[in-house]
Motif scaffolding. Structure first.
Motif, PDB file in Angstrom:
ATOM      1  N   ALA A 474      76.674 -57.562  57.836  1.00 19.32           N
ATOM      2  CA  ALA A 474      77.945 -56.942  58.239  1.00 19.32           C
ATOM      3  C   ALA A 474      77.974 -55.458  57.865  1.00 19.32           C
ATOM      4  O   ALA A 474      78.401 -54.605  58.658  1.00 19.32           O
ATOM      5  N   SER A 475      77.525 -55.157  56.665  1.00 19.84           N
ATOM      6  CA  SER A 475      77.494 -53.757  56.220  1.00 19.84           C
ATOM      7  C   SER A 475      76.563 -52.926  57.097  1.00 19.84           C
ATOM      8  O   SER A 475      76.889 -51.794  57.487  1.00 19.84           O
ATOM      9  N   LEU A 476      75.407 -53.505  57.413  1.00 21.81           N
ATOM     10  CA  LEU A 476      74.431 -52.775  58.219  1.00 21.81           C
ATOM     11  C   LEU A 476      74.949 -52.569  59.644  1.00 21.81           C
ATOM     12  O   LEU A 476      74.710 -51.519  60.259  1.00 21.81           O
ATOM     13  N   GLN A 477      75.648 -53.587  60.186  1.00 17.29           N
ATOM     14  CA  GLN A 477      76.217 -53.433  61.530  1.00 17.29           C
ATOM     15  C   GLN A 477      77.242 -52.297  61.561  1.00 17.29           C
ATOM     16  O   GLN A 477      77.304 -51.529  62.526  1.00 17.29           O
ATOM     17  N   THR A 478      78.047 -52.202  60.496  1.00 22.66           N
ATOM     18  CA  THR A 478      78.998 -51.082  60.404  1.00 22.66           C
ATOM     19  C   THR A 478      78.268 -49.749  60.338  1.00 22.66           C
ATOM     20  O   THR A 478      78.642 -48.770  60.994  1.00 22.66           O
ATOM     21  N   GLU A 479      77.194 -49.722  59.521  1.00 22.83           N
ATOM     22  CA  GLU A 479      76.411 -48.484  59.389  1.00 22.83           C
ATOM     23  C   GLU A 479      75.770 -48.102  60.718  1.00 22.83           C
ATOM     24  O   GLU A 479      75.686 -46.918  61.056  1.00 22.83           O
ATOM     25  N   ILE A 480      75.312 -49.106  61.465  1.00 22.05           N
ATOM     26  CA  ILE A 480      74.637 -48.818  62.731  1.00 22.05           C
ATOM     27  C   ILE A 480      75.582 -48.107  63.695  1.00 22.05           C
ATOM     28  O   ILE A 480      75.188 -47.182  64.411  1.00 22.05           O
ATOM     29  N   LYS A 809      66.914 -43.028  62.134  1.00 20.80           N
ATOM     30  CA  LYS A 809      67.713 -43.782  61.178  1.00 20.80           C
ATOM     31  C   LYS A 809      68.434 -44.930  61.870  1.00 20.80           C
ATOM     32  O   LYS A 809      68.484 -46.057  61.349  1.00 20.80           O
ATOM     33  N   ALA A 810      68.990 -44.646  63.047  1.00 17.11           N
ATOM     34  CA  ALA A 810      69.665 -45.703  63.793  1.00 17.11           C
ATOM     35  C   ALA A 810      68.674 -46.785  64.205  1.00 17.11           C
ATOM     36  O   ALA A 810      68.954 -47.987  64.088  1.00 17.11           O
TER      37      ALA A 810
END
Length: 930
Positions: A474-480, A809-810
């Motif tokens: 979830a955190s990574l999806q937000t970061e993406i 990064k993305a």
């Protein structure tokens, strides 16, 4: 507040006046500063109350030189020629705490200077003493040092699960932390787990389950390949486990304590593990078989600190009641008893050359000990309330944590270099990263921060309570989403920078083309101007030639005109003489009348001249004022020209020229008006002279009458000669007049040609100036474009790099997301996989058991056959040879069957061991992960 007791009462409370004559600082050419002559008087005044032979507080007696140099309970306080290592001076100067004398102001600065010079000059006893060779404080690193650095890449976790063992809302105090000596890897203790983070990226690399309880001590091996964890459950159990850093799998576990392990370390060669805790014992185990090698019972309180020296020769230990010892690692025999701390020892750390041990105590202090005689070579107050942790890095710097809520970085000689911002609560653990550029600090509340050592900038935070796969995803999806937006923004910025770059290059090319065109026109104009200059020169030459010709003819004309005038004048004079001669007598009377009339007229003119003098003087003053006004205007215009812009200077110059012309005319008028009164006076004098002359002429005329007749004849002859000369001169003048007119016409034509050529040259020079100005502007434009090119190129490169980095990064985040999802799926399927492998192993074991049973049955059958054959041999002696041959064959088959049985037994043992490992992993998944 607790203080280090050896120095808490270093100086007494009572102070007295110090006579200036008792001691004087030593300078160039001054007397020696000695204990007997200078220092003892200061100690007597300020220190003897608490530090005398009968009452040596902290074990320190300052009454005599020998006792002073011996030091107190914590070691030497004066180091000859080493002011920084002499703690006595640090305390009396207020550089370290507790400041001395306690409860009063510091001693006077001039007295501090005397003690400083005394130490720097060698701490001499008396005037006959000589300075000894400077003692080594032991603070300098010695080499070479066996670092333990691996030859290949340093060990990093590979394919560890990231799922936390327990799902917790928050973390408690950070009980343990360690950083790999050679890799960007930090290990952080948590509830039943150890979290591993990359300190370059601050990314979670994996979780090592620790079902034994809570780790209270973590250490990496010297080569960074193993992670040691010691801990357990309070009042219940304790042990130490070595884990493989790459796989996270436990390699060996030693110890079966009835309480938690608080301190532990593994030898550099991984052969031994030392542990200690509330049982006040140090137990040393072999990692080869887990056997107990030594048991040390010296400590009287909980063992709170253990560390092997980097060379593996010594083992340092500390306890909760300030006990600090050094042991021989191979024999566990006592090597040194280090006395000096006045409260519990919280941590110990070895410098990489193994020559210095650092200890951090609850008495605020960090102490550095040399390992030859065990002397305390440096003490410094690190943290108010107590120092909780200390750790060396490769280059000798130290990092500490303490109860004043900060972590500090220290130089090898104990100077504070950097300090972190404050934490919410006391800091418990602090470690350097592998290259010494960062520190990781954890506090009582569970907060963990990473700092850049150079500027103490916070780089990020880590968590002992690690997120679940769901939370990570979830955190990574937000970061993406943020990464994608950033990639789009930086991509647009890069495209705009590329467009600006292309436009700039086009402008440069256009300017270059304009410069080329203008340069071509400039060169052509230069060529034309040079040709015109030649024309102008030729025209000027012709003009000069015609001017010379005109001047020559003009001179001839003037000469003949002069001769004609002279002849005419002479004729006139002769004619006048002739006319006068006949009428001289009659005319003399009329001359007299005329002269008198002229005299009256002259008198009248004189009076008029005198009456007109005043207006002329006023006119002259007005003209002079006009000249002065014009001078002022010219000065003002000149000033304005100097201050005016370049494009206004020409108009100002024209104004100055106009004013100058007016001034010249005005000055001429002044000169004229100035000359007129003078001329009037001169005219009056001339008139008066003429009156006098008239009188004389009347007298002379009477005398001349007698000679007129004689002169008449002579005058007639002269008249005839003059008439002939006049006719000749007139003819010559007519000729020269024609020549002069021709020369003047040629000169006018030449002058016109020269003026036209000059005008053409001026036009061409104006055009040249225009081209030159345009070239200058283009050059300036090109210069600015070239200067801006570097900035635009840098901007383009920076934004392109930022766009690429954002895109990468993305992309990396998306790849990481897919990897996390796959890892989550594999983790979810892992229990089923383990169970399948367990079932397969069980099936294999059953098959192996059947094979073994069949082999055993065959073995039993062969044994029966053997017994039958032996019986047959006993009965049938005559068939001995045949029976023996059969016996050999049976033995061979029997040996083969035994090997089969033994091999099957070994394989079954291996399979059972693997089955046990699978059972352990299944139990871990079922019981530990909740």
């Amino acid at each position: 507040m607790r203080y280090c007791l050896p120095f808490i009462l270093l100086f007494g409370l009572t102070t007295f006046a110090f006579a200036a004559d008792d001691a004087k600082p030593a300078g160039d050419g001054a007397e020696k500063i000695t204990f007997d002559d200078h220092v003892r008087a200061i100690f007597r005044e300020h220190c003897f109350t608490c530090h005398n032979q009968n009452d040596a507080k902290g074990g320190l007696n300052l009454e005599s030189y020998g006792a002073t140099m011996e030091g107190g309970a914590s070691g030497e306080v004066v180091i000859e020629q080493d002011l920084e290592s002499s703690r006595l001076f640090a305390l009396i100067s207020g550089a370290e705490t507790p400041k001395m004398p306690p409860g009063s102001d510091l001693i006077a600065k001039e007295k501090q200077d005397i003690i400083q010079k005394w130490i720097e000059m060698g701490a001499l006893e008396n005037s006959g003493s000589k300075a000894k060779k400077k003692k080594s404080s032991g603070l300098a690193m010695s080499g070479p040092v066996n670092t333990g650095k691996p030859e290949g890449p340093a060990a990093m976790p590979e394919s560890l699960w990231k799922q936390p063992v327990m799902k917790l809302d928050g973390s408690g105090a950070i009980t343990a932390m360690a950083h790999s000596p050679w890799a960007p890897l930090v290990a952080i203790a948590g509830q039943q787990q150890i979290a591993l983070y990359n300190t370059d990226t601050l990314k979670l690399l994996g979780v090592i389950p620790y079902p034994q309880g809570i780790p209270y001590i973590l250490r990496f091996s010297r080569n960074g390949e193993l992670l040691m964890a010691g801990g357990g459950r309070g009042g219940y159990s304790g042990s130490v486990t070595l884990f493989d850093v790459k796989t996270g799998k436990p390699i060996v576990t030693v110890g079966d304590e009835y309480d938690v392990v608080l301190a532990a370390d593994v030898t550099p060669d991984h052969s031994q593990i030392a542990l200690g805790g509330p049982q006040r014992l140090i137990r040393i185990y072999s990692t080869a078989d887990g056997s107990l090698l030594y048991e040390v019972k010296k400590h009287t309180d909980w063992v709170t600190a253990l560390a092997y020296s980097p060379d593996g020769v010594l083992l340092a230990s500390g306890d909760r009641s300030n006990g600090l010892f050094v042991w021989e690692a191979d024999t566990a025999r006592e090597y040194l008893n280090l006395q000096g701390h006045k409260a519990g020892i919280n941590a110990v750390s070895w410098r990489s050359d193994s020559n210095v041990l650092a200890s951090a105590g609850a008495d605020n202090d960090v102490k550095l000990w040399e390992m030859v005689e065990g002397k305390n070579i440096k003490s410094f107050g690190a943290h108010g309330g107590g120092a909780e942790w200390i750790s060396y890095t490769h280059d000798g710097r130290m990092v500490t944590a303490g109860r004043d809520n900060v972590a500090k970085v220290w130089s090898a000689d104990g100077k504070e270099l950097k300090k972190t911002p404050g934490f919410a609560d006391m800091t418990l653990r602090s470690v350097f990263n592998h290259d010494g550029t960062k520190i990781v600090v954890g506090d009582w509340t569970g907060e963990i921060r990473v700092y850049n050592v150079e500027d103490m900038k916070e780089l990020g935070k880590l968590r002992a309570v690690t997120p679940t796969y769901e939370q990570l995803i979830a955190s990574l999806q937000t970061e993406i989403g943020a990464f994608d937006k950033n990639a789009a923004d930086t991509g647009a910025a890069a495209a705009a920078a590329k467009q600006a770059w292309d436009n700039h290059l086009a402008a440069i090319e256009k300017t270059k083309q304009s410069s080329t065109s203008t340069q071509t026109a400039l060169e052509a104009a230069n060529a034309q101007a040079e040709a015109t200059k030649k024309i102008v020169a030729d025209a000027e030459a012709k003009l000069n030639q015609h001017k010379q010709e005109f001047a020559a003819t003009d001179a001839e004309t003037k000469k003949w005109a002069a001769e004609i005038a002279q002849a005419e004048q002479s004729l006139s004079q002769v004619s006048a003489k002739l006319a006068t001669y006949g009428k001289q007598i009659e005319e003399k009377s009329s001359v007299m009348v005329a002269l008198k009339g002229a005299q009256a007229e002259h008198q009248k003119q004189l009076d008029e001249l005198k009456s007109g003098t005043a207006p002329k003087e006023q006119a002259q003053q007005a003209a002079a004022k006009k000249v002065a006004d014009l001078d002022a205007k010219i000065a003002e215009a000149t000033k304005q020209k100097e201050e005016a812009a370049d494009d206004q200077k020409e108009s100002k110059q024209k104004e100055i020229d106009t004013l100058s012309q007016e001034r010249t005319a005005a000055q001429a008028e002044v000169d004229r008006l100035t000359a007129e009164p003078k001329q009037a006076v001169e005219a009056v004098a001339a008139k008066e002279a003429e009156l006098n002359k008239d009188a004389e002429m009347i007298a002379a005329a009477e005398a001349e009458m007698k000679t007129l007749e004689a002169e008449t004849a002579k005058a007639n002859q002269e008249k005839a000669s003059l008439e002939n000369a006049l006719a000749s001169a007139q003819e010559n003048k007519k000729t020269t007049d024609a020549q002069k007119a021709a020369a003047e016409q040629a000169m006018a034509a030449a002058q016109k040609s020269q003026q036209e050529a000059a005008k053409q040259l001026a036009d061409q020079q104006n055009q040249l100036k225009k081209y030159a100005d345009e070239m200058s502007k283009l050059a300036e434009q090109m210069k600015k474009l070239e200067e801006g090119k570097a900035n635009l190129e840098k901007d383009l490169n920076d934004k392109s790099a930022a766009a690429q980095a954002a895109a990468e990064k993305a992309t990396a985040a998306k790849q990481e997301l897919e990897s996390l999802k796959q890892e989550q799926a594999e983790f979810a399927a892992y229990p089923a996989k383990i169970q399948a492998e367990q079932q397969a192993m069980l099936t294999g074991l059953k098959t192996q058991e059947q094979l073994i049973a069949e082999a055993q049955a065959q073995q039993a059958e062969m044994e029966k056959q053997m017994e039958a054959k032996l019986a047959e041999i006993a009965k049938l002696k005559e068939a001995l040879d045949k029976a023996l041959a059969e016996k050999s064959a049976v033995y061979a088959k029997l040996s083969e069957q035994k090997k089969m049985v033994e091999q099957g037994t070994d394989e079954m043992g291996t399979a059972q061991a693997k089955l046990e490992e699978l059972k352990r992993q299944l139990e871990l998944l079922q019981n530990v992960y909740q």
